[in-house]
Design a protein around this motif. Structure first.
Motif, PDB file in Angstrom:
ATOM      1  N   ARG A   1      -7.855  -8.450   0.181  1.00 49.45           N
ATOM      2  CA  ARG A   1      -6.661  -8.730  -0.622  1.00 49.45           C
ATOM      3  C   ARG A   1      -5.438  -8.838   0.293  1.00 49.45           C
ATOM      4  O   ARG A   1      -4.617  -9.740   0.152  1.00 49.45           O
ATOM      5  CB  ARG A   1      -6.480  -7.616  -1.654  1.00 49.45           C
ATOM      6  N   TYR A   2      -5.339  -7.905   1.245  1.00 53.97           N
ATOM      7  CA  TYR A   2      -4.239  -7.934   2.210  1.00 53.97           C
ATOM      8  C   TYR A   2      -4.289  -9.206   3.069  1.00 53.97           C
ATOM      9  O   TYR A   2      -3.276  -9.877   3.259  1.00 53.97           O
ATOM     10  CB  TYR A   2      -4.286  -6.685   3.101  1.00 53.97           C
TER      11      TYR A   2
ATOM     12  N   PHE B   1       0.776  -1.234   0.000  1.00 54.69           N
ATOM     13  CA  PHE B   1       0.000   0.000   0.000  1.00 54.69           C
ATOM     14  C   PHE B   1       0.811   1.290   0.000  1.00 54.69           C
ATOM     15  O   PHE B   1       0.253   2.349  -0.265  1.00 54.69           O
ATOM     16  CB  PHE B   1      -0.977  -0.008   1.174  1.00 54.69           C
TER      17      PHE B   1
ATOM     18  N   TRP C   1      -9.929  -4.255  -0.588  1.00 56.87           N
ATOM     19  CA  TRP C   1      -8.502  -4.019  -0.336  1.00 56.87           C
ATOM     20  C   TRP C   1      -8.026  -4.765   0.894  1.00 56.87           C
ATOM     21  O   TRP C   1      -6.954  -5.373   0.894  1.00 56.87           O
ATOM     22  CB  TRP C   1      -8.220  -2.516  -0.162  1.00 56.87           C
TER      23      TRP C   1
END
Length: 191
Positions: free
Chosen positions: A155-156, A108, A152
């Motif tokens: 996904r992490y 990120f 997001w």
């Protein structure tokens, strides 16, 4: 010294150890004890992978510095782009704290590795292994809350799960800290 530390410290061959646990589970303190035992008075490197910006980050950094004060660690702050790491020489054991912060930074941060997060982190850990006899990697277990997150965050979480699985497979020991109690999930057999 815990019974787990005693079992681990009898090994003389180089080792990779993964220590996991939830928030405030005692994983950092356990990992530090293991590194100290393995180093047996020889130089130890602490790779701090947390970004240093923000009040919360500063509080956590201060807490971790207080935990390891007087233990003989040399702290090296390296928050991202682990694939470019040139590990200082002369250390017997290294503590990588922690993989979950490293992953967030790589994924990120504008100057992180982006989609090459796995290559970057694996390269960094391999560089530590090439330079130090023993490497202990700390990671978080953040998969048990049962909450569905935005894309997001999911996904992490998936990426961290992939890294945890990869290093658990590679590691000689995998230890989970639960309420300060080490639970050994994998251990190298004494040969």
């Amino acid at each position: 010294m815990t019974a787990t530390s005693k079992r681990i410290s009898r090994f003389l061959e180089p080792m990779l150890i993964l220590v996991t646990g939830g928030a405030a589970s005692g994983k950092s303190e356990l990992a530090e004890r293991i590194v100290c035992e393995l180093a047996d008075g020889k130089p130890m490197l602490y790779v701090a992978a947390m970004e240093t910006e923000g009040e919360e980050a500063q509080r956590r950094i201060a807490r971790h510095r207080a935990l390891r004060a007087g233990k003989g660690f040399t702290t090296w702050e390296h928050a991202k782009r682990f694939d470019t790491m040139t590990v200082p020489s002369g250390y017997t054991a290294a503590l990588f704290e922690c993989m979950s912060n490293a992953l967030a930074n790589e994924m990120f941060s504008p100057d992180g590795a982006g989609d090459n997060w796995k290559h970057s982190i694996v390269s960094g850990i391999r560089a530590l292994q090439a330079s130090c006899e023993h490497v202990v990697v700390v990671s978080n277990d953040i998969f048990t809350d049962g909450v569905t997150y935005d894309a997001w965050t999911m996904r992490y979480l998936h990426a961290l799960g992939c890294l945890n699985q990869y290093f658990a497979e590679q590691a000689d020991w995998v230890i989970e800290s639960v309420c300060g109690i080490p639970i050994v999930h994998k251990k190298r057999e004494n040969t």
